[in-house]
Write a protein that holds these residues in place. Structure first.
Motif, PDB file in Angstrom:
ATOM      1  N   TRP A 213     -20.978  -7.735   9.550  1.00  0.00           N
ATOM      2  CA  TRP A 213     -21.184  -6.448   8.874  1.00  0.00           C
ATOM      3  C   TRP A 213     -22.499  -6.394   8.092  1.00  0.00           C
ATOM      4  CZ3 TRP A 213     -18.368  -1.845   8.666  1.00  0.00           C
ATOM      5  CH2 TRP A 213     -18.728  -0.949   7.659  1.00  0.00           C
ATOM      6  N   ARG A 214     -22.790  -7.426   7.333  1.00  0.00           N
ATOM      7  CA  ARG A 214     -23.982  -7.390   6.473  1.00  0.00           C
ATOM      8  C   ARG A 214     -25.287  -7.387   7.279  1.00  0.00           C
ATOM      9  NH1 ARG A 214     -24.217 -13.469   3.728  1.00  0.00           N
ATOM     10  NH2 ARG A 214     -24.669 -14.631   5.656  1.00  0.00           N
ATOM     11  N   ASP A 215     -25.217  -7.794   8.564  1.00  0.00           N
ATOM     12  CA  ASP A 215     -26.421  -7.831   9.405  1.00  0.00           C
ATOM     13  C   ASP A 215     -26.600  -6.561  10.235  1.00  0.00           C
ATOM     14  OD1 ASP A 215     -27.090 -10.446   8.597  1.00  0.00           O
ATOM     15  OD2 ASP A 215     -25.719 -11.311  10.071  1.00  0.00           O
ATOM     16  N   TRP A 216     -25.631  -5.627  10.136  1.00  0.00           N
ATOM     17  CA  TRP A 216     -25.709  -4.401  10.934  1.00  0.00           C
ATOM     18  C   TRP A 216     -26.553  -3.348  10.244  1.00  0.00           C
ATOM     19  CZ3 TRP A 216     -19.707  -4.142  11.775  1.00  0.00           C
ATOM     20  CH2 TRP A 216     -19.346  -5.061  12.771  1.00  0.00           C
ATOM     21  N   ASP A 217     -27.130  -2.437  11.062  1.00  0.00           N
ATOM     22  CA  ASP A 217     -27.850  -1.300  10.504  1.00  0.00           C
ATOM     23  C   ASP A 217     -26.854  -0.197  10.140  1.00  0.00           C
ATOM     24  OD1 ASP A 217     -27.154  -0.139  12.924  1.00  0.00           O
ATOM     25  OD2 ASP A 217     -29.164  -0.229  13.766  1.00  0.00           O
ATOM     26  N   GLU A 218     -27.355   0.879   9.547  1.00  0.00           N
ATOM     27  CA  GLU A 218     -26.485   1.939   9.036  1.00  0.00           C
ATOM     28  C   GLU A 218     -25.676   2.635  10.134  1.00  0.00           C
ATOM     29  OE1 GLU A 218     -24.313   3.973   6.497  1.00  0.00           O
ATOM     30  OE2 GLU A 218     -25.707   2.355   5.973  1.00  0.00           O
ATOM     31  N   PRO A 219     -26.271   2.999  11.298  1.00  0.00           N
ATOM     32  CA  PRO A 219     -25.447   3.653  12.330  1.00  0.00           C
ATOM     33  C   PRO A 219     -24.324   2.767  12.859  1.00  0.00           C
ATOM     34  CG  PRO A 219     -27.692   3.282  13.121  1.00  0.00           C
ATOM     35  CD  PRO A 219     -27.698   3.031  11.654  1.00  0.00           C
ATOM     36  N   THR A 220     -24.571   1.462  12.956  1.00  0.00           N
ATOM     37  CA  THR A 220     -23.526   0.552  13.427  1.00  0.00           C
ATOM     38  C   THR A 220     -22.394   0.475  12.416  1.00  0.00           C
ATOM     39  OG1 THR A 220     -25.133  -0.767  14.666  1.00  0.00           O
ATOM     40  CG2 THR A 220     -23.031  -1.814  14.144  1.00  0.00           C
ATOM     41  N   TYR A 256      -4.947  -1.250  27.697  1.00  0.00           N
ATOM     42  CA  TYR A 256      -4.420  -0.429  26.609  1.00  0.00           C
ATOM     43  C   TYR A 256      -5.354   0.685  26.155  1.00  0.00           C
ATOM     44  CZ  TYR A 256      -0.893  -4.115  25.972  1.00  0.00           C
ATOM     45  OH  TYR A 256       0.132  -5.007  26.155  1.00  0.00           O
ATOM     46  N   GLY A 257      -6.619   0.618  26.535  1.00  0.00           N
ATOM     47  CA  GLY A 257      -7.588   1.569  26.019  1.00  0.00           C
ATOM     48  C   GLY A 257      -8.157   1.116  24.695  1.00  0.00           C
ATOM     49  N   GLY A 258      -9.025   1.960  24.123  1.00  0.00           N
ATOM     50  CA  GLY A 258      -9.715   1.595  22.897  1.00  0.00           C
ATOM     51  C   GLY A 258     -11.165   1.255  23.181  1.00  0.00           C
ATOM     52  N   ILE A 259     -11.773   0.471  22.328  1.00  0.00           N
ATOM     53  CA  ILE A 259     -13.190   0.173  22.469  1.00  0.00           C
ATOM     54  C   ILE A 259     -13.489  -1.262  22.067  1.00  0.00           C
ATOM     55  CG2 ILE A 259     -13.721   1.042  20.136  1.00  0.00           C
ATOM     56  CD1 ILE A 259     -16.415   2.067  21.299  1.00  0.00           C
ATOM     57  N   TYR A 260     -14.369  -1.902  22.851  1.00  0.00           N
ATOM     58  CA  TYR A 260     -14.923  -3.207  22.498  1.00  0.00           C
ATOM     59  C   TYR A 260     -16.373  -2.980  22.112  1.00  0.00           C
ATOM     60  CZ  TYR A 260     -16.979  -7.833  22.945  1.00  0.00           C
ATOM     61  OH  TYR A 260     -17.672  -8.990  22.695  1.00  0.00           O
ATOM     62  N   MET A 261     -16.802  -3.595  21.015  1.00  0.00           N
ATOM     63  CA  MET A 261     -18.165  -3.397  20.521  1.00  0.00           C
ATOM     64  C   MET A 261     -18.852  -4.735  20.255  1.00  0.00           C
ATOM     65  SD  MET A 261     -17.448  -0.275  17.800  1.00  0.00           S
ATOM     66  CE  MET A 261     -15.917  -0.899  17.098  1.00  0.00           C
ATOM     67  N   TYR A 262     -20.046  -4.876  20.799  1.00  0.00           N
ATOM     68  CA  TYR A 262     -20.924  -5.972  20.379  1.00  0.00           C
ATOM     69  C   TYR A 262     -22.280  -5.348  20.070  1.00  0.00           C
ATOM     70  CZ  TYR A 262     -21.885 -10.867  19.582  1.00  0.00           C
ATOM     71  OH  TYR A 262     -22.143 -12.075  18.955  1.00  0.00           O
ATOM     72  N   PRO A 263     -22.444  -4.855  18.842  1.00  0.00           N
ATOM     73  CA  PRO A 263     -23.656  -4.115  18.482  1.00  0.00           C
ATOM     74  C   PRO A 263     -24.841  -5.042  18.220  1.00  0.00           C
ATOM     75  CG  PRO A 263     -22.151  -4.226  16.621  1.00  0.00           C
ATOM     76  CD  PRO A 263     -21.462  -4.911  17.754  1.00  0.00           C
ATOM     77  N   PRO A 264     -26.032  -4.463  18.120  1.00  0.00           N
ATOM     78  CA  PRO A 264     -27.192  -5.265  17.699  1.00  0.00           C
ATOM     79  C   PRO A 264     -27.057  -5.602  16.227  1.00  0.00           C
ATOM     80  CG  PRO A 264     -27.783  -2.945  17.783  1.00  0.00           C
ATOM     81  CD  PRO A 264     -26.374  -3.050  18.313  1.00  0.00           C
ATOM     82  N   ASP A 265     -27.776  -6.623  15.774  1.00  0.00           N
ATOM     83  CA  ASP A 265     -27.800  -6.926  14.343  1.00  0.00           C
ATOM     84  C   ASP A 265     -29.181  -7.436  13.971  1.00  0.00           C
ATOM     85  OD1 ASP A 265     -27.936  -9.787  14.748  1.00  0.00           O
ATOM     86  OD2 ASP A 265     -25.767  -9.815  15.072  1.00  0.00           O
ATOM     87  N   ALA A 266     -29.349  -7.785  12.725  1.00  0.00           N
ATOM     88  CA  ALA A 266     -30.672  -8.178  12.230  1.00  0.00           C
ATOM     89  C   ALA A 266     -31.212  -9.402  12.958  1.00  0.00           C
ATOM     90  CB  ALA A 266     -30.595  -8.445  10.728  1.00  0.00           C
ATOM     91  N   LYS A 268     -30.125 -10.344  16.105  1.00  0.00           N
ATOM     92  CA  LYS A 268     -30.133 -10.092  17.552  1.00  0.00           C
ATOM     93  C   LYS A 268     -30.361  -8.598  17.786  1.00  0.00           C
ATOM     94  CE  LYS A 268     -26.030 -12.036  17.793  1.00  0.00           C
ATOM     95  NZ  LYS A 268     -25.913 -12.777  16.515  1.00  0.00           N
ATOM     96  N   PRO A 269     -31.584  -8.122  17.538  1.00  0.00           N
ATOM     97  CA  PRO A 269     -31.850  -6.673  17.635  1.00  0.00           C
ATOM     98  C   PRO A 269     -31.642  -6.112  19.037  1.00  0.00           C
ATOM     99  CG  PRO A 269     -33.895  -7.918  17.373  1.00  0.00           C
ATOM    100  CD  PRO A 269     -32.781  -8.872  17.118  1.00  0.00           C
ATOM    101  N   ASP A 270     -31.722  -6.954  20.063  1.00  0.00           N
ATOM    102  CA  ASP A 270     -31.478  -6.510  21.443  1.00  0.00           C
ATOM    103  C   ASP A 270     -30.040  -6.740  21.878  1.00  0.00           C
ATOM    104  OD1 ASP A 270     -34.164  -5.759  21.780  1.00  0.00           O
ATOM    105  OD2 ASP A 270     -34.733  -7.799  22.332  1.00  0.00           O
ATOM    106  N   GLY A 271     -29.180  -7.174  20.948  1.00  0.00           N
ATOM    107  CA  GLY A 271     -27.819  -7.518  21.296  1.00  0.00           C
ATOM    108  C   GLY A 271     -27.723  -8.965  21.758  1.00  0.00           C
ATOM    109  N   PRO A 313     -26.965  -4.486  23.596  1.00  0.00           N
ATOM    110  CA  PRO A 313     -25.762  -4.141  22.837  1.00  0.00           C
ATOM    111  C   PRO A 313     -24.733  -3.567  23.816  1.00  0.00           C
ATOM    112  CG  PRO A 313     -27.751  -3.161  21.871  1.00  0.00           C
ATOM    113  CD  PRO A 313     -28.125  -3.661  23.217  1.00  0.00           C
ATOM    114  N   LEU A 314     -23.468  -3.556  23.431  1.00  0.00           N
ATOM    115  CA  LEU A 314     -22.437  -3.029  24.320  1.00  0.00           C
ATOM    116  C   LEU A 314     -21.322  -2.349  23.536  1.00  0.00           C
ATOM    117  CD1 LEU A 314     -21.278  -2.815  27.227  1.00  0.00           C
ATOM    118  CD2 LEU A 314     -20.100  -4.993  26.798  1.00  0.00           C
TER     119      LEU A 314
END
Length: 335
Positions: A213-220, A256-266, A268-271, A313-314
């Protein structure tokens, strides 16, 4: 209904699957044989001293597990000899693997992660082999060039994974929907168990490692926070589930549905996830099952990789859940 094997299923659907030629079917046969061999070794992992690491670091900068190395060797040995491939790329190998001239060559290119989530074997959690099948561009002969391999996910003619867990399961698409086959140990065949798999339009589970969390940007942060506060279709709050093995988390999302997220972070800016051997094949499956896959801003399958081990990112899963993330990223892009 009589049990239907993978090969029988392909032959039954051959008229609707133009790429299901003898060469393509042979490729899948050897891929499945590789999966059976890997599955057998995983089932004996605690007895054969093949748990833990090798002490080596792979091209991704990750510690190589013993089963990583074993699965990689099995895949390369078997698939190099199948007669359907001209080249391969493995997550564990830095360079493109061109099929030697001593073996028959075909028109297909195989991209694979031999054992996704391998560090989980030590604690007996699901792992899997993820694969993507591309066709060599028409008119090309001789040694395969890297540019021929760097194709966007839209060009895939097949994709899937073999999940090693309480049962061993093959999930496969050749562009005509997604179908699941479970290995019957008694007959040694993958039998059709989950025909025409579909991702629910909206789920009730989100999956992400919130330790970053602390390494994510605001939109993430806003995207993840959206799932903290929104309601699922039945009015209940979303639940958080995170296995830490992409293939296992995606399989749950597919069911089951839902979402898996692996966002970029400080850091790993490219994911972190590899585009060609992880994100693209799972995106192909997601879309074939009625879901979506995005990097937050655009469709994963439209990405043309610039290098063999390109990362992305994914955000993948139910259509409405992925679209919610895309709206948040789009809002911040306009700000």
């Amino acid at each position: 209904m009589a049990d239907i094997t993978v090969t029988e299923h392909l032959l039954l659907h051959q008229k609707r699957t133009p790429q299901a030629t003898g060469q393509f079917t042979g490729l899948l046969y050897d891929l499945i044989l590789s999966g059976k061999s890997i599955s057998r070794r995983i089932n004996k992992a605690g007895l054969l001293d093949i748990l833990g690491g090798t002490g080596e670091v792979n091209v991704q900068g990750e510690n190589v597990q013993k089963m990583d190395a074993i699965a990689n060797r099995i895949m390369i040995y078997r698939m190099e000899r199948c007669g359907a491939l001209c080249a391969m790329s493995s997550e564990e190998e830095a360079e493109l693997i061109r099929v030697s001239s001593e073996f028959p060559r075909g028109d297909y290119i195989l991209i694979f992660d031999p054992l996704d989530g391998s560090s989980n074997i030590d604690v007996n959690i699901n792992v899997g082999t993820i694969f993507s099948i591309l066709r060599r561009p028409e008119g090309h002969t001789g040694e395969v060039t890297l540019e021929e391999v760097l194709q966007p996910g839209l060009q895939q003619v097949g994709a899937g994974y073999i999940l090693y867990g309480p049962s061993t399961m093959l999930v496969l698409s050749t562009g005509q929907g997604v179908h699941g086959f479970t290995l019957d140990p008694g007959v040694g065949e993958f039998l059709l168990s989950h025909p025409d798999m579909r991702i629910p339009e909206q789920g009730h589970i989100y999956s992400v490692n919130e330790g970053y969390w602390r390494d994510w940007d605001e939109p993430t942060r806003e995207a993840v926070n959206w799932f903290h506060n929104c309601e699922s279709p039945d009015g209940s709050p979303y639940s958080s589930r995170y296995v830490g093995a992409l293939v296992a988390d995606f399989h749950r999302t597919l069911i089951y549905g839902g979402i898996y997220m692996y966002p970029p972070d400080a850091n790993k800016p490219d994911g972190k996830l590899r585009l060609m051997c992880e994100a693209a094949p799972l995106a192909f499956l997601a879309e074939q099952a009625g879901g979506k896959a995005s990097d937050g801003r655009r469709r994963i399958l439209e990405h043309k990789p610039e290098r063999l081990h390109a990362r992305t990112p994914l955000f993948i899963g139910s259509r409405k859940d992925v679209e919610a993330v895309e709206r948040i990223y789009a809002k911040h892009a306009k700000a």
